[in-house]
Motif scaffolding. Structure first.
Motif, PDB file in Angstrom:
ATOM      1  N   THR A 217       4.804 -45.727   5.680  1.00  0.00           N
ATOM      2  CA  THR A 217       4.663 -44.966   6.907  1.00  0.00           C
ATOM      3  C   THR A 217       3.035 -44.925   7.144  1.00  0.00           C
ATOM      4  O   THR A 217       2.424 -45.109   8.095  1.00  0.00           O
ATOM      5  CB  THR A 217       5.082 -43.409   6.509  1.00  0.00           C
ATOM      6  OG1 THR A 217       6.456 -43.525   6.483  1.00  0.00           O
ATOM      7  CG2 THR A 217       4.544 -42.468   7.791  1.00  0.00           C
ATOM      8  N   GLU A 218       2.254 -44.681   5.986  1.00  0.00           N
ATOM      9  CA  GLU A 218       0.885 -44.435   6.069  1.00  0.00           C
ATOM     10  C   GLU A 218       0.283 -45.768   6.701  1.00  0.00           C
ATOM     11  O   GLU A 218      -0.486 -45.840   7.317  1.00  0.00           O
ATOM     12  CB  GLU A 218       0.121 -44.358   4.559  1.00  0.00           C
ATOM     13  CG  GLU A 218      -1.155 -44.068   4.367  1.00  0.00           C
ATOM     14  CD  GLU A 218      -1.996 -42.780   4.941  1.00  0.00           C
ATOM     15  OE1 GLU A 218      -0.870 -41.949   5.178  1.00  0.00           O
ATOM     16  OE2 GLU A 218      -2.922 -42.934   5.351  1.00  0.00           O
ATOM     17  N   ALA A 219       0.562 -47.154   6.167  1.00  0.00           N
ATOM     18  CA  ALA A 219       0.295 -48.284   6.567  1.00  0.00           C
ATOM     19  C   ALA A 219       0.357 -48.313   8.269  1.00  0.00           C
ATOM     20  O   ALA A 219      -0.303 -48.826   8.893  1.00  0.00           O
ATOM     21  CB  ALA A 219       1.059 -49.520   5.801  1.00  0.00           C
ATOM     22  N   ASN A 220       1.760 -47.811   8.584  1.00  0.00           N
ATOM     23  CA  ASN A 220       1.994 -47.862  10.049  1.00  0.00           C
ATOM     24  C   ASN A 220       1.047 -47.156  10.959  1.00  0.00           C
ATOM     25  O   ASN A 220       0.589 -47.331  11.922  1.00  0.00           O
ATOM     26  CB  ASN A 220       3.556 -47.361  10.213  1.00  0.00           C
ATOM     27  CG  ASN A 220       4.490 -48.514  10.123  1.00  0.00           C
ATOM     28  OD1 ASN A 220       4.765 -49.276  11.257  1.00  0.00           O
ATOM     29  ND2 ASN A 220       4.946 -48.789   9.225  1.00  0.00           N
ATOM     30  N   ILE A 221       0.605 -45.883  10.351  1.00  0.00           N
ATOM     31  CA  ILE A 221      -0.538 -44.997  10.871  1.00  0.00           C
ATOM     32  C   ILE A 221      -1.794 -45.766  10.905  1.00  0.00           C
ATOM     33  O   ILE A 221      -2.431 -45.714  12.147  1.00  0.00           O
ATOM     34  CB  ILE A 221      -0.579 -43.590  10.291  1.00  0.00           C
ATOM     35  CG1 ILE A 221       0.937 -42.755  10.466  1.00  0.00           C
ATOM     36  CG2 ILE A 221      -1.418 -42.764  10.954  1.00  0.00           C
ATOM     37  CD1 ILE A 221       1.020 -41.707   9.738  1.00  0.00           C
ATOM     38  N   LEU A 222      -2.071 -46.184   9.873  1.00  0.00           N
ATOM     39  CA  LEU A 222      -3.351 -46.855   9.922  1.00  0.00           C
ATOM     40  C   LEU A 222      -3.558 -48.210  10.764  1.00  0.00           C
ATOM     41  O   LEU A 222      -4.468 -48.521  11.515  1.00  0.00           O
ATOM     42  CB  LEU A 222      -3.926 -47.540   8.313  1.00  0.00           C
ATOM     43  CG  LEU A 222      -4.161 -46.367   7.439  1.00  0.00           C
ATOM     44  CD1 LEU A 222      -4.112 -46.807   6.100  1.00  0.00           C
ATOM     45  CD2 LEU A 222      -5.252 -45.565   7.734  1.00  0.00           C
ATOM     46  N   ALA A 223      -2.257 -48.831  10.999  1.00  0.00           N
ATOM     47  CA  ALA A 223      -2.540 -49.869  12.081  1.00  0.00           C
ATOM     48  C   ALA A 223      -2.310 -49.409  13.407  1.00  0.00           C
ATOM     49  O   ALA A 223      -2.744 -50.524  14.352  1.00  0.00           O
ATOM     50  CB  ALA A 223      -1.032 -50.632  11.674  1.00  0.00           C
TER      51      ALA A 223
END
Ligand SMILES: NC(=O)c1ccc[n+]([C@@H]2O[C@H](COP(=O)([O-])OP(=O)(O)OC[C@H]3O[C@@H](n4cnc5c(N)ncnc54)[C@H](O)[C@@H]3O)[C@@H](O)[C@H]2O)c1
Length: 312
Positions: A217-223
């Motif tokens: 989820t964190e990766a999706n937000i950063l992306a």
């Protein structure tokens, strides 16, 4: 930001949608509920019950005018992809193409695509596999998921559509469906909690790279803000065997019995882990949860679920 999110009723999608809404984004979910659940839908998301293959999709884009598209909808069952590769390609390739056509037509700025690291590298030549590792899928699902990456590259060159491809390792965590064919943490946890004996295919030394859905989820937000026209592995770089998953869950849940050992299934990768240095450099992302902590949290979720709906 206004984000159109495909697959937002599914396991990973619904976790990401909750987080995006939590930080103030406006979310429109498109999902046909083929493997997702209405109960996973965030009540503050606008929901369209529709397949990404449907021609109607363009009218949703016309009405909603999203700035970003998060694309998580897919047929995810490797065995189904072998039994009916045409249906798999219809959802995963043609549906994605239908989606990307609307993205170009209605001026979407960025697409974030949930791809797979677990199913496209094949049996890895060197673990952990980085993004330059040869792509040799050994399932129809791996081929259909990878094909979309080519369209993204092309559409960025032809039409200026920005993209970030996130190639997930084996994702686990709350809301993973324990009746699916994959998702060993959810399957074993549910079996241990309902008095069934988990089955390990092979002697237990087959490995996967397990990443918790909170880290994904964190990766999706950063992306949303970082990474331009890039492909990034999202995993831990660590190989964990089936036996270790079984043992860790058994310890956390207090399960006493042994597993059943069954013959290996055909078409499965034997060893894999993903190198994630590129995601660290380009997104500033790295996994935060250790396997032990991630499994403990996930086990708590399935324990609560089993208490709410005890086995008959
Ligand atoms: N779970 C993993 O370990 C993993 C690993 C690598 C990649 N992925 C990718 O992540 C994404 C999400 O996977 P998941 O594990 O949450 O699976 P999931 O089955 O829980 O979620 C998929 C969602 O897409 C929806 N969907 C399927 N076909 C659709 C269609 N034609 N139109 C609209 N909606 C459709 C389903 O109803 C479901 O809600 C998928 O793209 C999958 O390929 C998952």
């Amino acid at each position: 930001m206004k984000i159109l999110f495909t697959g937002g009723a599914g396991f990973i999608g619904s976790n990401v949608v909750d987080a995006l809404i939590g930080i103030g984004h406006e979310i429109v979910v498109v999902d046909n509920l083929s493997s997702g659940f209405r109960g996973n839908l965030n009540p503050n998301a606008k929901f369209y019950h529709l397949s990404i293959c449907d021609k109607e999709l363009s009218t949703i884009f016309e009405r909603e005018r999203p700035e970003v598209v998060h694309h998580h909808a897919a047929q995810i069952d490797v065995r189904k992809s072998a039994d009916d590769p045409i249906a798999d390609a219809e959802d995963n390739i043609l549906g994605s193409l239908n989606l990307l056509t609307s993205c170009v037509r209605f001026g979407v700025k960025r697409v974030i695509y949930a791809s797979t690291g677990g199913a496209i590298y094949g049996d890895v030549q060197y673990p952990p596999a980085d993004e330059n590792h040869p792509v040799n899928p050994i399932s129809q699902y791996g081929i259909s998921k990878h094909t979309v990456e080519h369209y993204l590259y092309l559409y960025s060159a032809l039409y200026g559509l920005d993209y970030v491809v996130l190639r997930y390792a084996n994702v686990y965590g709350p809301r993973q469906n324990p009746s699916g064919e994959a998702g060993v943490v959810a399957i074993f946890a549910t079996q241990m909690l309902t008095g069934q004996q988990p089955t390990i295919f092979g002697p237990g030394d087959k490995t996967r790279d397990y990443v918790h859905v909170a880290d994904v989820t964190e990766a999706n937000i950063l992306a949303l803000e970082r990474g331009t026209n890039t492909i990034l592995n999202i995993g831990t770089g660590v190989e964990t065997s089936d036996q270790e998953i079984f043992d860790t869950l058994a310890e956390v849940l207090g399960y006493q019995g042994p597993p059943v050992y069954a013959p290996l299934r055909k078409g499965e990768v034997y060893r894999i882990s993903l190198g994630c240095d590129k995601a660290r450099e380009e997104l500033g992302w790295s996994p935060k949860l250790s396997l032990k902590e991630g499994i403990a949290r996930t086990a708590e979720y399935y324990r609560a679920l089993a208490q709410r709906s005890p086995a008959k």
